[in-house]
Design a protein around this motif. Structure first.
Motif, PDB file in Angstrom:
ATOM      1  N   VAL A 160       0.852  -1.189   0.000  1.00 39.81           N
ATOM      2  CA  VAL A 160       0.000   0.000   0.000  1.00 39.81           C
ATOM      3  C   VAL A 160       0.886   1.237   0.000  1.00 39.81           C
ATOM      4  O   VAL A 160       2.058   1.186   0.370  1.00 39.81           O
ATOM      5  N   ASP A 161       0.303   2.337  -0.423  1.00 38.52           N
ATOM      6  CA  ASP A 161       1.020   3.605  -0.476  1.00 38.52           C
ATOM      7  C   ASP A 161       1.031   4.227   0.916  1.00 38.52           C
ATOM      8  O   ASP A 161       0.001   4.686   1.409  1.00 38.52           O
ATOM      9  N   ARG A 162       2.187   4.249   1.556  1.00 36.86           N
ATOM     10  CA  ARG A 162       2.249   4.733   2.933  1.00 36.86           C
ATOM     11  C   ARG A 162       1.949   6.222   3.043  1.00 36.86           C
ATOM     12  O   ARG A 162       1.630   6.712   4.128  1.00 36.86           O
ATOM     13  N   SER A 163       2.037   6.964   1.946  1.00 33.63           N
ATOM     14  CA  SER A 163       1.728   8.393   1.998  1.00 33.63           C
ATOM     15  C   SER A 163       0.246   8.646   2.261  1.00 33.63           C
ATOM     16  O   SER A 163      -0.148   9.763   2.599  1.00 33.63           O
ATOM     17  N   LEU A 164      -0.579   7.612   2.131  1.00 32.22           N
ATOM     18  CA  LEU A 164      -2.014   7.738   2.389  1.00 32.22           C
ATOM     19  C   LEU A 164      -2.361   7.429   3.841  1.00 32.22           C
ATOM     20  O   LEU A 164      -3.539   7.460   4.213  1.00 32.22           O
ATOM     21  N   TYR A 165      -1.351   7.146   4.669  1.00 24.94           N
ATOM     22  CA  TYR A 165      -1.597   6.760   6.051  1.00 24.94           C
ATOM     23  C   TYR A 165      -0.790   7.641   7.007  1.00 24.94           C
ATOM     24  O   TYR A 165       0.286   8.133   6.658  1.00 24.94           O
TER      25      TYR A 165
END
Length: 239
Positions: A160-165
């Motif tokens: 998953v894209d960690r920038s979304l968390y």
């Protein structure tokens, strides 16, 4: 000096700390000469003069906590017994919030290194929340790579894209009336034990989300023995 008499802090320190592996729960262990929970309480007090303070502890450790509170000059702190879950512990504390309180912050008793900046930014963001938002929670960026389990077993996952968390910390701050009403609704509808934090209680009750406030990578929650060593290093660096 600003007066915070309309603010009440709830410090949740009722956990048993089974993952830590010590005889005492982690919040009662000493960190540079003071128990972890005492450092958390004092950080909140120093940042917000005049605010109320409620500490939630397990009945098993009530006398220990009261001795600690007296030893460090905090006899005036309200002590509340916790429940089997975090939800029950916070709910018990909400029942002791005094009249005239406009804002409530809920903080983990195992986060002793919270700074004034983190505390005040959450309070200010909560006070200025616009329509569609309610409260404020401090957050920090996720630095580790993340994978999401797909529910079909521990061996099946996807990146998953960690920038979304973001990682959520405490204190979480909310309007007192909203937080109390959210907990009442959770109790009446029976989903209280499913709540993971106070923001989730607000979101489920009202469909409102909190604003994100400034967090701090050093605002760690003492969970494992190595966290105490890290906390000592942070304190040494601050000196």
């Amino acid at each position: 000096m600003k007066d915070y008499s309309e603010l009440c802090h709830i410090v949740v320190a009722a956990g048993e700390g089974s993952r830590f592996g010590s005889k005492l729960p982690k919040q009662f262990l000493e960190l540079e000469g003071k128990p972890v929970v005492v450092r958390a309480v004092e950080a909140l007090m120093q940042a917000t003069p005049g605010a109320g303070m409620i500490v939630v502890v397990s009945g098993r450790y009530e006398s220990l906590w009261r001795d600690m509170a007296a030893r460090f000059g905090h006899d005036d702190v309200i002590t509340v017994l916790g429940g089997a879950t975090r939800y029950e512990s916070v709910s018990n504390a909400l029942g002791k919030v005094g009249r005239g309180v406009r804002l409530i912050s809920v903080h983990d008793g195992a986060r002793p290194l919270v700074t004034e900046r983190v505390i005040i930014d959450a309070i200010d963001r909560c006070s200025g929340a616009s329509e569609g938002f309610c409260g404020a929670v401090p957050v920090v960026a996720v630095t580790d790579s993340l994978r999401r389990l797909d529910g079909r077993g521990a061996e099946r996952s996807e990146s998953v894209d960690r920038s979304l968390y973001v990682a959520v910390q405490t204190p979480q701050v909310f309007p007192a009336d909203k937080l109390i009403e959210a907990y009442h609704k959770a109790e009446n509808e029976g989903y209280g034990p499913l709540l993971t934090d106070d923001a989730s209680a607000i979101e489920r009750a009202f469909g409102l989300v909190p604003l994100l406030s400034v967090g701090d990578p050093d605002n760690i929650k003492i969970t494992h023995p190595s966290d105490l060593l890290r906390a000592e290093a942070v304190m040494a660096g601050r000196k």
